[in-house]
Enzyme design. Structure first.
Site, PDB file in Angstrom:
ATOM      1  N   TYR A 156      20.238 -34.125  18.126  1.00  0.00           N
ATOM      2  CA  TYR A 156      19.390 -35.298  18.344  1.00  0.00           C
ATOM      3  C   TYR A 156      18.516 -35.094  19.583  1.00  0.00           C
ATOM      4  CZ  TYR A 156      18.319 -40.338  18.282  1.00  0.00           C
ATOM      5  OH  TYR A 156      17.699 -41.553  18.209  1.00  0.00           O
ATOM      6  N   LYS A 160      14.420 -35.136  19.902  1.00  0.00           N
ATOM      7  CA  LYS A 160      13.765 -36.139  20.738  1.00  0.00           C
ATOM      8  C   LYS A 160      13.078 -35.505  21.957  1.00  0.00           C
ATOM      9  CE  LYS A 160      14.524 -40.057  18.573  1.00  0.00           C
ATOM     10  NZ  LYS A 160      13.404 -40.871  18.055  1.00  0.00           N
TER      11      LYS A 160
END
Length: 260
Positions: A156, A160
């Site tokens: 993740y 991001k």
């Protein structure tokens, strides 16, 4: 927030029942006409009905942002209906793998990058012409995961962090066209999905969901978790003329859990 986006055409890419819904409703409350774009048409129609019921104006355009033709169709629909776009909010979200990187399949990482980074870039490229004409704004939704390196968030954070780097680069590249690009980085968002998750954590450890909330919120300065509308209001601010001199910036909205 009333009047901050009066007369603006705001396109929201990625509309779910939590933050995406709040962004649409808060933008409409601020005076914007809202275009809702995501893959699930039934969900788009539900949120659009709420926008309309509250006195706003909406357009629903089912869109897969990983597909060039679908994004092209989205832009054409917006231009045909309204003549321009003033703001684009990129909120597409994929659940992270929640495994150490060593045990995360490359296919999962690639899919996350395809949606979070390349999908957002595809939308921005497609809307650049009309946004340059309106000297518009882009707000990309990031995450507080960029502020920490806790275990199991590697995939993740990778996506991001790439989104953040891309947003900063685009702010420089598109600045001479009058387009502002900023990022909002929420912490935990106290919505139905998180409430369900805290319930599962509570079952696992034999405690109450309230205790899970308190333990999590204790890490923040305000000792609570932000609500979806609080994140959405930060988005509205960055999209509005009040932020006319702000670009390339990341606004953390996490009740003080992390400081940058």
């Amino acid at each position: 927030m009333s009047g901050l986006l009066d007369g603006k055409i705001v396109v929201v890419s990625g509309v779910g029942p939590g933050l995406g819904r709040s962004i649409c409703l808060r933008a409409a409350a601020a005076g914007a006409t809202v275009v809702l774009a995501a893959r699930t048409e039934s969900r788009l129609k539900e949120v659009a009905a709420e926008v309309d019921a509250a006195g706003g104006t909406s357009q629903v355009v089912p869109t897969d942002i990983t597909d060039d033709d679908a994004v092209g169709s989205l832009v054409r629909s917006v231009i045909a209906e309204f003549g321009r776009a003033d703001v684009v909010v990129n909120n597409a979200f994929a659940l992270p793998s929640m495994k150490p990187l060593a045990r995360t399949d490359f296919e999962q990482i690639a899919a996350s990058l395809d949606l979070t980074v390349l999908g957002t870039l595809r939308v921005i490229k497609a809307f650049t012409k009309t946004l340059s004409e309106s000297r518009g704004a882009i707000v990309n939704i990031n995450s507080m995961v960029i502020r920490h390196s806790e275990p199991r968030y590697g995939s993740y954070k990778l996506a991001k962090s790439a989104l953040l780097a891309m947003s900063q680069t685009l702010a420089t590249e598109l600045g001479d066209k009058g387009i502002r690009i900023n990022t909002v980085a929420p912490g935990y968002i106290w919505d139905d999905q998180l409430k369900w998750y805290f319930g599962e954590v509570a079952k696992k450890y034999g405690i109450t969901p309230e205790q899970v909330y308190e333990q999590t919120a204790a890490k923040s300065d305000l000792k609570r978790l932000p609500e979806p509308d609080e994140i959405a209001e930060a988005v509205v601010f960055l999209a509005s003329p009040m932020a006319s001199a702000i670009t390339g910036h990341t606004l953390d909205v996490n009740c003080g859990e992390y400081h940058d």
